[in-house]
Design an enzyme around this catalytic site. Structure first.
Site, PDB file in Angstrom:
ATOM      1  N   ALA A  10      43.868  60.205  -5.041  1.00 54.17           N
ATOM      2  CA  ALA A  10      43.813  61.606  -5.474  1.00 54.17           C
ATOM      3  C   ALA A  10      44.620  62.549  -4.582  1.00 54.17           C
ATOM      4  O   ALA A  10      45.552  63.214  -5.046  1.00 54.17           O
ATOM      5  CB  ALA A  10      42.355  62.062  -5.554  1.00 54.17           C
ATOM      6  N   ALA A  11      44.260  62.631  -3.308  1.00 54.67           N
ATOM      7  CA  ALA A  11      44.926  63.593  -2.427  1.00 54.67           C
ATOM      8  C   ALA A  11      46.384  63.212  -2.186  1.00 54.67           C
ATOM      9  O   ALA A  11      47.286  64.049  -2.253  1.00 54.67           O
ATOM     10  CB  ALA A  11      44.174  63.700  -1.101  1.00 54.67           C
ATOM     11  N   CYS A  42      35.187  58.014  -9.878  1.00 53.89           N
ATOM     12  CA  CYS A  42      33.883  58.442 -10.387  1.00 53.89           C
ATOM     13  C   CYS A  42      33.514  57.757 -11.698  1.00 53.89           C
ATOM     14  O   CYS A  42      32.348  57.781 -12.112  1.00 53.89           O
ATOM     15  CB  CYS A  42      33.858  59.959 -10.577  1.00 53.89           C
ATOM     16  SG  CYS A  42      34.096  60.868  -9.037  1.00 53.89           S
TER      17      CYS A  42
END
Length: 444
Positions: A10-11, A42
């Site tokens: 993600a980052a 998730c």
């Protein structure tokens, strides 16, 4: 300018995309320890339960997409083991070939995320004992869930523990949650956690609180969980007792970190070392309500911090505005939402606080199928500024938690909540929203 990014989720990839979209001259190299880029962690419990048919559905962009479409030198199986800050070089090992590598950089972003904590209990290495963080982790659990698995023990009653307890029950397994603390979902106050325990019981999940795991028994595969209060049969175990930042490779380079290993960053995602940035689950997150740095690793925050890091790396100043601690989870038929501070956190911070609760309905009470919704607001008792809130019910939780999160972001008071112009029609709400009902109760 050459930018090296450690971590391909993600980052890291949010930053990489900002760099390549806004600076055509930048060279971007991403080093990922695994072989899968940019996926929705998730969603893993729902892949295991079968709600999502394949883990492929969780992958936002493939490695080849980053390489071929965006020109990013995206590498897999590249584990970084050292950062030489003086010479601006990262060093590591290619896990596929065993060869070592070095990569020089002008600017470096650390986006290595977190790993599940795996305590050193006796027997922890037995077959059938799992953690859950990556797609390969999920695939191992799925492969292990054959018909011989009847009884599952979940160690830890946090978000992943609750989601996985639900997943295992949906697969027809007997499920037992063993939690060291006094309640499930410790980020909720105990009066709200009552509803979570009731939902577990309603769905035949056995809950053991104030009970600590000591060891596992089995020949090759786990057969029993041993705690300080008893022994329980288990054909499969999921350990979910917390996470730790993947930052041990940085300990020798002098970068400032918190006690738990999270990298200290400022609002520009800069670390204490020049030209080195950090973002996502491995970094700190400024908490707007606590007014200090915190560690709340969530995908939403990782994407925001990564985007901001990428822009700052290429000289387009942007700041991370902070979190208010918002989260939501599905647990069987209930939705559990919270934002800001619990009463426990307010007490730990020595804030002058009070709280108010109400039992309402998600829509107009007289409209068919109105469902109960419990609301709790925590606020300062000196100036009535909102500090946090918790919501549990079958429907309508996500709407209220997001409204309150917005209120927290703007430091609103109980009076401000009461004055909000919120939508109303009987199929959607009461004349006074449950959030406003709770705020009014606190003032009268």
């Amino acid at each position: 300018m050459k930018v090296v990014i450690i971590g391909g989720d993600a980052a890291g990839m949010s930053a990489a995309m900002q760099i390549v979209r806004n600076d055509e001259n930048a060279e971007v190299v991403t080093l990922e320890k695994g072989n899968i880029y940019s996926y929705g962690q998730c969603g893993l419990p729902y892949v295991i339960s079968g709600k999502i048919e394949s883990s492929d559905k969780l992958i936002a962009r493939s490695v080849d997409t980053f390489r071929d479409k965006y020109g990013i030198d995206a590498r897999v199986y590249h584990e970084v083991t050292e950062v030489d800050t003086e010479n601006k070089v990262v060093k590591g090992t290619n896990l596929k070939t065993g060869e070592t590598f070095t990569e020089n950089f002008d600017k470096l972003l650390v986006a290595t995320g977190v790993s599940p904590v795996k305590p050193g209990w006796d027997g922890i290495e037995l077959d059938g004992i799992h953690t859950l963080k990556t797609i390969p982790d999920a695939e191992k659990v799925i492969k292990d869930l054959d018909e011989s698995v009847k009884k599952v023990a979940v160690i830890g009653g946090g978000y992943i523990g609750l989601e996985m307890a639900e997943a295992f029950r949906e697969l027809g397994k007997e499920v037992r949650i063993i939690e060291l603390g006094p309640q499930l979902a410790s980020i909720f106050d105990d009066d709200m956690a009552e509803l979570i325990h009731e939902e577990a019981e309603r769905n035949s999940v056995s809950v053991h609180t104030n009970e600590g795991v000591q060891s596992f028994i089995g020949d090759q595969r786990v057969e029993k969980v041993v705690t300080d209060k008893g022994e329980y049969d288990a054909d499969l175990v999921l350990v979910s007792v917390g996470v730790k930042p993947n930052t041990s490779f940085l300990k020798e380079c002098g970068i400032h970190m918190t006690e738990n290993g999270a990298i200290q960053v400022n609002r520009y995602m800069q670390t204490s070392l020049e030209n080195i940035y950090a973002a996502g689950d491995c970094a700190t997150h400024f908490h707007r309500v606590k007014e200090r740095d915190d560690f709340v690793p969530l995908g939403t925050t990782a994407n925001k911090q990564g985007r901001i890091a990428g822009l700052n790396i290429i000289g387009q100043p942007n700041t991370f505005k902070g979190i208010v601690g918002t989260s939501v989870i599905k647990f069987f038929d209930l939705t559990l939402g919270r934002t800001g501070l619990s009463t426990k956190e307010a007490e730990e911070l020595n804030l002058p606080f009070a709280n108010c609760s109400t039992e309402a309905t998600d829509i107009a009470g007289y409209y068919p199928e109105a469902r109960e919704l419990r609301v709790k607001i925590v606020y300062r008792d000196d100036n009535e500024r909102i500090l946090g809130g918790q919501f549990i019910g079958k429907y309508g939780v996500d709407k209220r938690v997001d409204v309150l999160a917005t209120a927290l972001y703007h430091q609103m008071s109980l009076h401000d909540i009461e004055d909000l112009d919120l939508s109303y029609a009987p199929p959607y709400n009461s004349v006074w929203d449950p959030l406003q009902q709770a705020a009014r109760r606190a003032q009268h």
